[in-house]
Scaffold this active site. Structure first.
Site, PDB file in Angstrom:
ATOM      1  N   HIS A  76       0.834  -1.205   0.000  1.00  0.00           N
ATOM      2  CA  HIS A  76       0.000   0.000   0.000  1.00  0.00           C
ATOM      3  C   HIS A  76       0.864   1.249   0.000  1.00  0.00           C
ATOM      4  CE1 HIS A  76      -4.124  -1.593   1.592  1.00  0.00           C
ATOM      5  NE2 HIS A  76      -3.786  -2.077   0.427  1.00  0.00           N
ATOM      6  N   TYR A 205      -9.916   4.947   6.921  1.00  0.00           N
ATOM      7  CA  TYR A 205     -10.363   5.228   8.295  1.00  0.00           C
ATOM      8  C   TYR A 205     -11.413   6.317   8.205  1.00  0.00           C
ATOM      9  CZ  TYR A 205      -6.194   2.788  10.031  1.00  0.00           C
ATOM     10  OH  TYR A 205      -5.240   1.838  10.318  1.00  0.00           O
ATOM     11  N   PRO A 296      -6.713  -0.582  18.084  1.00  0.00           N
ATOM     12  CA  PRO A 296      -6.282  -1.012  16.743  1.00  0.00           C
ATOM     13  C   PRO A 296      -6.211   0.097  15.690  1.00  0.00           C
ATOM     14  CG  PRO A 296      -8.487  -1.837  17.247  1.00  0.00           C
ATOM     15  CD  PRO A 296      -7.974  -1.220  18.498  1.00  0.00           C
ATOM     16  N   LYS A 300      -1.180  -0.958  14.898  1.00  0.00           N
ATOM     17  CA  LYS A 300       0.167  -0.982  15.474  1.00  0.00           C
ATOM     18  C   LYS A 300       0.488  -2.174  16.379  1.00  0.00           C
ATOM     19  CE  LYS A 300       1.534   2.414  13.341  1.00  0.00           C
ATOM     20  NZ  LYS A 300       2.245   1.938  12.167  1.00  0.00           N
ATOM     21  N   TYR A 388       2.517   5.868  10.494  1.00  0.00           N
ATOM     22  CA  TYR A 388       1.766   4.766   9.888  1.00  0.00           C
ATOM     23  C   TYR A 388       2.712   3.729   9.269  1.00  0.00           C
ATOM     24  CZ  TYR A 388      -1.979   2.481   7.249  1.00  0.00           C
ATOM     25  OH  TYR A 388      -2.872   1.553   6.746  1.00  0.00           O
TER      26      TYR A 388
HETATM   27  P1  RFL Z   1      -1.069 -12.747  21.387  1.00  0.00           P
HETATM   28  O1  RFL Z   1      -1.374 -12.770  19.918  1.00  0.00           O
HETATM   29  O2  RFL Z   1      -2.167 -12.443  22.320  1.00  0.00           O
HETATM   30  O3  RFL Z   1      -0.430 -14.168  21.738  1.00  0.00           O
HETATM   31  C1  RFL Z   1      -0.200 -14.548  23.069  1.00  0.00           C
HETATM   32  C2  RFL Z   1      -0.196 -16.068  23.138  1.00  0.00           C
HETATM   33  O4  RFL Z   1       0.047 -16.458  24.493  1.00  0.00           O
HETATM   34  C3  RFL Z   1      -0.858 -17.485  24.839  1.00  0.00           C
HETATM   35  N1  RFL Z   1      -1.049 -17.493  26.307  1.00  0.00           N
HETATM   36  C4  RFL Z   1      -0.431 -18.370  27.119  1.00  0.00           C
HETATM   37  N2  RFL Z   1       0.435 -19.352  26.875  1.00  0.00           N
HETATM   38  C5  RFL Z   1       0.880 -20.078  27.955  1.00  0.00           C
HETATM   39  N3  RFL Z   1       0.466 -19.843  29.223  1.00  0.00           N
HETATM   40  C6  RFL Z   1      -0.401 -18.857  29.499  1.00  0.00           C
HETATM   41  N4  RFL Z   1      -0.802 -18.626  30.759  1.00  0.00           N
HETATM   42  C7  RFL Z   1      -0.886 -18.059  28.428  1.00  0.00           C
HETATM   43  N5  RFL Z   1      -1.740 -17.019  28.349  1.00  0.00           N
HETATM   44  C8  RFL Z   1      -1.828 -16.688  27.055  1.00  0.00           C
HETATM   45  C9  RFL Z   1      -2.122 -17.142  24.066  1.00  0.00           C
HETATM   46  O5  RFL Z   1      -2.971 -18.288  23.916  1.00  0.00           O
HETATM   47  C10 RFL Z   1      -1.533 -16.670  22.738  1.00  0.00           C
HETATM   48  O6  RFL Z   1      -1.345 -17.726  21.840  1.00  0.00           O
HETATM   49  O7  RFL Z   1       0.125 -11.735  21.729  1.00  0.00           O
HETATM   50  P2  RFL Z   1       1.436 -11.339  20.872  1.00  0.00           P
HETATM   51  O8  RFL Z   1       2.105 -12.593  20.377  1.00  0.00           O
HETATM   52  O9  RFL Z   1       2.187 -10.358  21.678  1.00  0.00           O
HETATM   53  O10 RFL Z   1       0.876 -10.651  19.539  1.00  0.00           O
HETATM   54  C11 RFL Z   1       0.177  -9.423  19.620  1.00  0.00           C
HETATM   55  C12 RFL Z   1      -0.824  -9.303  18.443  1.00  0.00           C
HETATM   56  O11 RFL Z   1      -1.614 -10.482  18.414  1.00  0.00           O
HETATM   57  C13 RFL Z   1      -1.714  -8.063  18.593  1.00  0.00           C
HETATM   58  O12 RFL Z   1      -0.967  -6.961  19.023  1.00  0.00           O
HETATM   59  C14 RFL Z   1      -2.401  -7.683  17.253  1.00  0.00           C
HETATM   60  O13 RFL Z   1      -3.292  -8.692  16.839  1.00  0.00           O
HETATM   61  C15 RFL Z   1      -3.138  -6.360  17.395  1.00  0.00           C
HETATM   62  N6  RFL Z   1      -3.903  -6.004  16.183  1.00  0.00           N
HETATM   63  C16 RFL Z   1      -3.273  -5.434  15.097  1.00  0.00           C
HETATM   64  N7  RFL Z   1      -1.939  -5.246  15.117  1.00  0.00           N
HETATM   65  C17 RFL Z   1      -1.299  -4.742  14.016  1.00  0.00           C
HETATM   66  O14 RFL Z   1      -0.068  -4.579  14.057  1.00  0.00           O
HETATM   67  N8  RFL Z   1      -1.977  -4.430  12.857  1.00  0.00           N
HETATM   68  C18 RFL Z   1      -3.327  -4.600  12.762  1.00  0.00           C
HETATM   69  O15 RFL Z   1      -3.880  -4.375  11.670  1.00  0.00           O
HETATM   70  C19 RFL Z   1      -4.043  -5.079  13.922  1.00  0.00           C
HETATM   71  N9  RFL Z   1      -5.356  -5.265  13.891  1.00  0.00           N
HETATM   72  C20 RFL Z   1      -5.292  -6.208  16.146  1.00  0.00           C
HETATM   73  C21 RFL Z   1      -5.997  -5.815  14.967  1.00  0.00           C
HETATM   74  C22 RFL Z   1      -5.972  -6.807  17.215  1.00  0.00           C
HETATM   75  C23 RFL Z   1      -7.339  -7.003  17.138  1.00  0.00           C
HETATM   76  N10 RFL Z   1      -7.985  -7.659  18.241  1.00  0.00           N
HETATM   77  C24 RFL Z   1      -8.925  -8.681  18.105  1.00  0.00           C
HETATM   78  C25 RFL Z   1      -7.470  -7.484  19.574  1.00  0.00           C
HETATM   79  C26 RFL Z   1      -7.361  -5.978  14.894  1.00  0.00           C
HETATM   80  C27 RFL Z   1      -8.050  -6.544  15.978  1.00  0.00           C
HETATM   81  C28 RFL Z   1      -9.554  -6.668  15.845  1.00  0.00           C
HETATM   82  C1  PHB Z   2      -7.088  -4.963   9.491  1.00  0.00           C
HETATM   83  O1  PHB Z   2      -6.821  -5.124   8.278  1.00  0.00           O
HETATM   84  O2  PHB Z   2      -7.589  -5.870  10.181  1.00  0.00           O
HETATM   85  C2  PHB Z   2      -6.804  -3.657  10.127  1.00  0.00           C
HETATM   86  C3  PHB Z   2      -6.382  -2.581   9.357  1.00  0.00           C
HETATM   87  C4  PHB Z   2      -6.121  -1.360   9.940  1.00  0.00           C
HETATM   88  C5  PHB Z   2      -6.286  -1.233  11.316  1.00  0.00           C
HETATM   89  C6  PHB Z   2      -6.679  -2.311  12.102  1.00  0.00           C
HETATM   90  C7  PHB Z   2      -6.952  -3.529  11.499  1.00  0.00           C
HETATM   91  O3  PHB Z   2      -6.035  -0.044  11.907  1.00  0.00           O
END
Ligand code: RFL
Ligand code: PHB
Length: 393
Positions: A76, A205, A296, A300, A388
């Site tokens: 992008h 956005y 989100p 980041k 970004y």
């Molecule tokens: P995770 O992914 O939560 O993984 C943690 C792992 O630890 C396990 N766990 C345990 N294991 C052993 N013993 C325990 N007691 C434990 N407790 C937990 C869990 O089962 C899991 O497997 O953390 P990690 O690895 O630090 O990764 C972080 C990312 O997952 C998170 O920051 C992103 O998903 C955030 N996020 C986004 N980030 C971006 O950079 N770009 C995006 O576009 C973006 N979009 C989003 C997002 C997060 C979202 N949600 C649902 C919170 C969009 C959404 C909707």
């Molecule tokens: C996504 O593609 O899921 C997404 C994109 C931008 C955001 C958060 C999530 O700020």
């Protein structure tokens, strides 16, 4: 009978942070064991991040896991901001010289698990009872039980807390040693995944008087769309019809071009900003969502997690090679300096782009003025573009 095993680094959590750390440590010849609470299937099913910064791509390259990413990602060059139906694009690549890419967290996780398994990395799935001990000593331990009922005592030099916001690692630090900073937002995001081409090539956005909307994608044929939801609402409150009506309306004229369909996934997430300091306690080092959460807006979370992990893997590699504690001692302070800047950007974009129930006409006019200022200002667009695309690592 307790089975004793050891590794240089014990990694708690097989999310993207834990998997990347294990893979980067392996590249430096450092052994690790991963202990994960849930199943491999559940880890692979999570639909989360979609937009990756350059530094995140570099992390996958360093890990030797970027082949499929390069073949399948969608680059992008810009990002679109919309306010009550009026839109403009910030030319991120023209301003910064860099792009972000679309490549789902689901794919990142799959690539990292495949690489770990190909080299025989030990990952203990489905171990819900992990307990950390001896964090103040040079010989910390993790105790856990496998799904077969085997009790394991894992001895390590270092424990990496990569277990997300609800994990055990942060909870193992005495409360008196932690400082926590938190802001919760009076809304959530309802997200859907639909097998229809995205409405625009770039991410949009949108702040609309009815609430926020976000148009993103996973591929040329799969879209990821979100709308702002009220606190306490669940997916059951959002019929497919209600979602499409809200989403298309909030995008203004562009909304008429949205190709709707039956979602293949629907979920709701609360929004929160959170930082826990320091990111180290004795021999426990925290990385990713276990230490901080960003809302989100701005995409980041995963990117910030990968920045932590790259920094931590380098510190551990330097410590391992030299025996000096110095690289480990710098980790928390250096990581937090970047964490707070990313917290600021995510909070800023969230504040500018959502409808807050408590806002008066004054705050609404401030949001509008901010949007108009950014649209007209090269400096304003540069600030958004460089955040970004990802701050320097
Ligand atoms: P995770 O992914 O939560 O993984 C943690 C792992 O630890 C396990 N766990 C345990 N294991 C052993 N013993 C325990 N007691 C434990 N407790 C937990 C869990 O089962 C899991 O497997 O953390 P990690 O690895 O630090 O990764 C972080 C990312 O997952 C998170 O920051 C992103 O998903 C955030 N996020 C986004 N980030 C971006 O950079 N770009 C995006 O576009 C973006 N979009 C989003 C997002 C997060 C979202 N949600 C649902 C919170 C969009 C959404 C909707
Ligand atoms: C996504 O593609 O899921 C997404 C994109 C931008 C955001 C958060 C999530 O700020």
């Amino acid at each position: 009978m307790v089975k004793s095993i050891d590794a240089t680094v014990a990694i708690i959590g097989a999310g993207p942070s834990g998997l990347l750390l294990s893979q980067l440590l392996h590249q430096s010849g450092i052994s690790s064991v991963i202990v994960e609470r849930t199943s491999k299937k559940r880890v692979l099913e999570r639909i989360r991040a979609g937009i990756l910064e350059r530094g995140t791509v570099e992390g996958m390259e360093e890990a030797g896991c970027a082949e499929r990413l390069h073949a399948e990602c969608i680059p992008h060059d810009g990002v679109i901001l919309s306010f009550d139906g009026e839109q403009f694009e910030i030319p991120v690549k023209a301003i910064t010289g860099h792009q972000v890419i679309v490549y789902g967290q689901t794919e990142i996780t799959k690539d990292l698990i495949d690489a770990c398994e190909a080299r025989g990395q030990r990952i203990y799935w489905d171990c819900a009872d992990a307990e950390l001990a001896g964090l103040d000593s040079n010989a910390p331990q993790v105790g856990f039980t496998t799904p077969d009922g085997e009790t394991i005592s894992l001895s390590a030099d270092i424990i990496a807390g990569c277990d997300g916001f609800h994990g055990i690692s942060r909870q193992s630090i005495p409360a008196a040693r932690l400082r926590e900073f938190e802001r919760t937002y009076p809304f959530g995001w309802l997200g859907i995944l639909v097998d229809q081409p995205p409405v625009a090539h770039n991410v949009i956005y949108a702040n609309h008087q009815d609430g926020f909307a976000l148009a993103s994608m996973r591929s040329e044929t799969r879209s990821r769309y979100y709308v702002q939801s009220a606190p306490g609402e669940s997916v059951d409150d959002w019929s497919t019809e209600r979602f499409w009506e809200a989403f298309t309306h909030r995008l203004g004229d562009l909304g008429k071009q949205v190709k709707t369909g039956e979602p293949i996934e629907k979920s709701i997430a609360p929004l929160r900003s959170y930082v826990s300091e320091p990111m180290r306690h004795g021999r426990l080092f925290m990385a990713g969502d276990s230490a901080h959460i960003v809302p989100p807006t701005g995409a980041k979370g995963l990117n910030l997690a990968f920045a932590d992990v790259r920094r931590l893997s380098r510190a551990i590699a330097q410590w391992h090679a030299s025996g000096s504690e110095e690289p480990l001692e710098g980790y928390s302070i250096e990581a937090l300096a970047r964490v707070w800047k990313v917290e600021r950007f995510s909070w800023y974009l969230t504040s500018m782009m959502h409808q807050f129930p408590e806002h008066s006409g004054f705050e609404k006019n401030m949001q509008r003025a901010e949007f108009d200022y950014i649209r007209a200002s090269e400096a304003g667009q540069t600030m958004i573009a460089e955040n970004y695309v990802g701050l320097p690592f």
